[in-house]
Motif scaffolding. Structure first.
Motif, PDB file in Angstrom:
ATOM      1  N   ILE A 135      80.865  79.168  24.358  1.00 12.77           N
ATOM      2  CA  ILE A 135      80.314  78.198  23.395  1.00 12.77           C
ATOM      3  C   ILE A 135      81.390  77.745  22.417  1.00 12.77           C
ATOM      4  N   ARG A 136      82.223  78.675  21.945  1.00 13.47           N
ATOM      5  CA  ARG A 136      83.297  78.307  21.020  1.00 13.47           C
ATOM      6  C   ARG A 136      84.305  77.361  21.678  1.00 13.47           C
ATOM      7  N   SER A 137      84.538  77.550  22.980  1.00 16.41           N
ATOM      8  CA  SER A 137      85.469  76.658  23.680  1.00 16.41           C
ATOM      9  C   SER A 137      84.903  75.237  23.734  1.00 16.41           C
ATOM     10  N   VAL A 138      83.578  75.134  23.906  1.00 18.03           N
ATOM     11  CA  VAL A 138      82.933  73.818  23.895  1.00 18.03           C
ATOM     12  C   VAL A 138      83.041  73.195  22.507  1.00 18.03           C
ATOM     13  N   VAL A 139      82.814  74.002  21.469  1.00 24.61           N
ATOM     14  CA  VAL A 139      82.907  73.509  20.094  1.00 24.61           C
ATOM     15  C   VAL A 139      84.323  73.043  19.785  1.00 24.61           C
ATOM     16  N   ARG A 140      85.321  73.800  20.253  1.00 27.72           N
ATOM     17  CA  ARG A 140      86.713  73.404  20.001  1.00 27.72           C
ATOM     18  C   ARG A 140      87.035  72.047  20.628  1.00 27.72           C
ATOM     19  N   ARG A 141      86.490  71.813  21.806  1.00 28.19           N
ATOM     20  CA  ARG A 141      86.789  70.555  22.501  1.00 28.19           C
ATOM     21  C   ARG A 141      86.018  69.364  21.928  1.00 28.19           C
ATOM     22  N   HIS A 142      84.786  69.623  21.476  1.00 27.18           N
ATOM     23  CA  HIS A 142      83.910  68.522  21.085  1.00 27.18           C
ATOM     24  C   HIS A 142      83.521  68.529  19.611  1.00 27.18           C
ATOM     25  N   GLY A 143      83.886  69.582  18.892  1.00 25.59           N
ATOM     26  CA  GLY A 143      83.559  69.655  17.470  1.00 25.59           C
ATOM     27  C   GLY A 143      82.204  70.234  17.176  1.00 25.59           C
ATOM     28  N   GLU A 144      81.314  70.254  18.158  1.00 27.12           N
ATOM     29  CA  GLU A 144      79.950  70.729  17.941  1.00 27.12           C
ATOM     30  C   GLU A 144      79.313  71.019  19.295  1.00 27.12           C
ATOM     31  N   ALA A 145      78.252  71.816  19.303  1.00 25.05           N
ATOM     32  CA  ALA A 145      77.506  72.094  20.532  1.00 25.05           C
ATOM     33  C   ALA A 145      76.047  72.335  20.183  1.00 25.05           C
ATOM     34  N   ILE A 146      75.178  72.009  21.111  1.00 30.94           N
ATOM     35  CA  ILE A 146      73.744  72.262  20.946  1.00 30.94           C
ATOM     36  C   ILE A 146      73.330  73.278  22.011  1.00 30.94           C
ATOM     37  N   LEU A 147      72.818  74.425  21.566  1.00 26.56           N
ATOM     38  CA  LEU A 147      72.358  75.467  22.481  1.00 26.56           C
ATOM     39  C   LEU A 147      70.885  75.234  22.799  1.00 26.56           C
ATOM     40  N   VAL A 148      70.571  75.145  24.077  1.00 27.25           N
ATOM     41  CA  VAL A 148      69.192  74.934  24.514  1.00 27.25           C
ATOM     42  C   VAL A 148      68.708  76.247  25.111  1.00 27.25           C
ATOM     43  N   LEU A 149      67.767  76.886  24.435  1.00 21.09           N
ATOM     44  CA  LEU A 149      67.363  78.248  24.800  1.00 21.09           C
ATOM     45  C   LEU A 149      65.878  78.333  25.113  1.00 21.09           C
ATOM     46  N   GLY A 150      65.540  79.276  25.970  1.00 19.95           N
ATOM     47  CA  GLY A 150      64.145  79.491  26.352  1.00 19.95           C
ATOM     48  C   GLY A 150      63.452  80.512  25.478  1.00 19.95           C
ATOM     49  N   ILE A 151      63.700  80.478  24.185  1.00 20.38           N
ATOM     50  CA  ILE A 151      63.049  81.426  23.274  1.00 20.38           C
ATOM     51  C   ILE A 151      61.670  80.901  22.889  1.00 20.38           C
ATOM     52  N   ARG A 152      60.718  81.833  22.738  1.00 21.07           N
ATOM     53  CA  ARG A 152      59.338  81.461  22.408  1.00 21.07           C
ATOM     54  C   ARG A 152      58.809  82.356  21.288  1.00 21.07           C
ATOM     55  N   LYS A 153      57.957  81.786  20.466  1.00 22.41           N
ATOM     56  CA  LYS A 153      57.404  82.528  19.334  1.00 22.41           C
ATOM     57  C   LYS A 153      56.493  83.661  19.794  1.00 22.41           C
ATOM     58  N   GLN A 154      55.872  83.498  20.950  1.00 19.35           N
ATOM     59  CA  GLN A 154      54.930  84.515  21.413  1.00 19.35           C
ATOM     60  C   GLN A 154      55.618  85.716  22.058  1.00 19.35           C
ATOM     61  N   GLU A 155      56.950  85.682  22.164  1.00 22.37           N
ATOM     62  CA  GLU A 155      57.650  86.821  22.769  1.00 22.37           C
ATOM     63  C   GLU A 155      57.455  88.086  21.937  1.00 22.37           C
ATOM     64  N   SER A 156      57.511  87.948  20.615  1.00 19.94           N
ATOM     65  CA  SER A 156      57.343  89.094  19.734  1.00 19.94           C
ATOM     66  C   SER A 156      57.143  88.599  18.316  1.00 19.94           C
ATOM     67  N   ASP A 197      65.710  66.750  13.854  1.00 20.84           N
ATOM     68  CA  ASP A 197      64.427  67.043  14.488  1.00 20.84           C
ATOM     69  C   ASP A 197      64.597  68.096  15.576  1.00 20.84           C
ATOM     70  N   ARG A 198      63.880  69.183  15.440  1.00 18.74           N
ATOM     71  CA  ARG A 198      63.828  70.277  16.430  1.00 18.74           C
ATOM     72  C   ARG A 198      65.134  71.046  16.591  1.00 18.74           C
ATOM     73  N   LEU A 199      66.157  70.782  15.791  1.00 23.01           N
ATOM     74  CA  LEU A 199      67.421  71.499  15.909  1.00 23.01           C
ATOM     75  C   LEU A 199      67.611  72.430  14.718  1.00 23.01           C
ATOM     76  N   SER A 216      64.962  74.706  20.998  1.00 16.54           N
ATOM     77  CA  SER A 216      64.076  75.574  21.790  1.00 16.54           C
ATOM     78  C   SER A 216      62.848  74.771  22.221  1.00 16.54           C
ATOM     79  N   PRO A 217      62.920  74.075  23.343  1.00 11.96           N
ATOM     80  CA  PRO A 217      61.857  73.151  23.766  1.00 11.96           C
ATOM     81  C   PRO A 217      60.494  73.799  23.951  1.00 11.96           C
ATOM     82  N   ILE A 218      60.446  75.034  24.473  1.00 11.02           N
ATOM     83  CA  ILE A 218      59.148  75.645  24.785  1.00 11.02           C
ATOM     84  C   ILE A 218      58.779  76.725  23.768  1.00 11.02           C
TER      85      ILE A 218
END
Length: 498
Positions: free
Chosen positions: A151-172, A189-191, A204-206
């Protein structure tokens, strides 16, 4: 998957409407800027659902708008459940081919820890004891570092990155609380901001989906890169509790030990229920029994007899009046290596054909363990090639290290005999010889005396009892000095003018 009425799913909306709404949101966020996306993919249900949604959303975009790279990263610790590891690896291969064929900017990457950070180099090489909640040395090295490095390598190349994760509130409850806290700090919005990785945001779309909604989507929506979601469901059904190993980017993320599919070596849980269930429920998976047996041997409640009474630096540490044991002893590390090679050899000879090439420990790991044993732990007898030969029946494919050793194997045995069974004396003499060998050819011998002093200090004791008594005496003197200093200060304060 539990049985619910249709109205209870997706807040009463149809699946198609829910998917259409979410994919529209994904397209809007994707086209809003040129910040690349990084999707965490574990092969489990939640990350699969997120990747499918992103894939479907991008397919609906005109080709000229698919300008932003979407990196799919999956971290393989090299000790993942073999069934899941194989599933994920094949899925990534299929995914890359499908993305190219469909002209999508999706780029899968399988990440692994550096050799020096792998589980077996830590445990067998350096002697770190099997992980425990208060000494969870594995997660940072094996999960967090590879992901964050990418992720840091992506940030170095582009200045920023957006992580898209499958985390859900109902997990715990903890996950829901953490996500609620981040929601308040959302900058777009949503970030949400990522506190551990600068210049990265989390999407976290879902996050509001339930378990049943995830499975409903996966069972009714074909996998767009051609992998079978029904096979994924079968894999989940073959074990017990329903969870998955998430992309780990910080130490607040649940470890694989808390998840359904994690490392087969994990001792952060009482037992590996998923692997035990797989073995019990499917005759074709009985070949994993040696792995489960080895994992259970690692999970020793009181492993003091397997560990040195000194810490890595040779010092004796107390907790109260009790010794805090250090790394595994040389004998223990050699035993763990033998057990691991025995399991690998048995599986290669007896497992189904498609898994007979399994590699429980890689050759680079074996070379690194050998280096650590000889050059860092001064175990100059260089036993790893012999152990490898005895347990696998094959010659170890590495160069002899004789030219680097202080003395040869025969001389080492003579040294051991001369020490008359005193392992501490033998270890000290062997380390002193190794230090002398290391500095012999150096023009400048800076550090020689410090290295000799360390070796002598490490072997200063007659044994564990003597070391314990010495540490207790030091603690007593230190406590007495502290008490005396406190009394002196009290007297000085009493004599001071008002």
């Amino acid at each position: 998957m539990s049985t619910l009425t249709r109205d209870a799913l997706f807040a009463g909306s149809s699946l198609n409407d829910a998917v259409a709404e979410l994919t529209a949101e994904i397209r809007e966020l994707y086209t809003a800027d040129q910040v690349p996306w990084v999707i965490g993919y574990s092969g489990g249900k939640d990350s699969t659902a997120v990747l499918q949604l992103v894939w479907l959303a991008l397919k609906e975009l005109p080709a000229e708008q698919r300008t932003k790279r979407v990196y799919v990263i999956s971290t393989d610790t090299l000790v993942e459940n073999p069934i899941v590891a194989s599933w994920v690896t094949q899925s990534l291969d299929t995914m890359g081919q499908a993305a190219a064929a469909q002209e999508l900017p999706i780029e899968p990457h399988r990440l692994t820890p550096e050799v020096k950070d792998t589980f077996w180099v830590g445990l067998i090489g350096r002697g770190y004891p099997a992980p425990r909640p208060k000494f969870r040395w594995c997660t940072e090295r094996m999960k967090i570092k590879p992901s964050n490095k990418f992720i840091r390598s992506v940030v170095r190349r582009h200045g920023e990155a957006i992580l898209v994760l499958g985390i859900r509130k109902q997990e715990s409850q903890i996950r829901a609380k953490t996500m609620a806290k981040h929601e308040k700090r959302r900058v777009r919005d949503r970030l949400s901001p990522n506190g551990n990785l600068p210049n990265s945001l989390v999407y976290s779309p879902i996050e509001d989906w339930s378990n049943d909604e995830v499975w409903t989507f996966l069972m009714q929506q074909d996998n767009p890169w051609g992998y079978s979601n029904k096979d994924l469901l079968t894999m989940y059904q073959s074990a017990s509790e329903d969870s998955e190993c998430p992309l780990v980017v910080d130490d607040t993320t649940p470890s694989c030990g808390d998840s359904r599919f994690g490392c087969w070596t994990c001792t952060l849980v009482e037992q590996d229920k998923s692997m035990a269930a797989m073995i019990q429920n499917d005759e074709e998976k009985e070949w994993m029994q040696p792995l489960l047996d080895l994992r259970n041997k690692l999970d020793v409640a009181d492993d003091a007899h397997l560990r040195d009474f000194r810490k890595m630096n040779g010092k004796v540490q107390l907790f109260g009046d009790r010794i805090v044991h250090g790394p595994y002893t040389q004998q223990s590390r050699e035993t763990w290596l033998r057990e691991l090679l025995q399991a690998q050899t048995w599986i290669r000879q007896n497992a189904p054909e498609h898994v007979r090439g399994i590699e429980l420990i890689t050759m680079p790991e074996l070379h690194e363990i050998r280096r650590i044993w000889v050059f860092e732990k001064h175990e100059v007898e260089d036993l790893l090639p012999r152990i490898y030969k005895e347990e696998t029946g094959e010659d170890f494919p590495g160069r002899p290290l004789d030219e680097h050793l202080a003395i040869g194997a025969d001389e080492i045995e003579l040294l051991r005999e001369a020490c008359e069974g005193d392992e501490l004396l033998f270890g000290t003499a062997r380390e002193l010889l190794a230090v002398e060998r290391k500095f012999r050819t150096m023009t400048r011998r800076a550090g020689l005396f410090e290295a000799l002093e360390t070796a002598i200090t490490r072997g200063f004791f007659d044994g564990k009892e003597d070391a314990h008594a010495f540490a207790l005496r030091k603690k007593q003197l230190r406590d007495e000095a502290t008490a005396q200093l406190s009394l002196t200060k009290d007297d000085e304060n009493a004599d001071a003018p008002a």
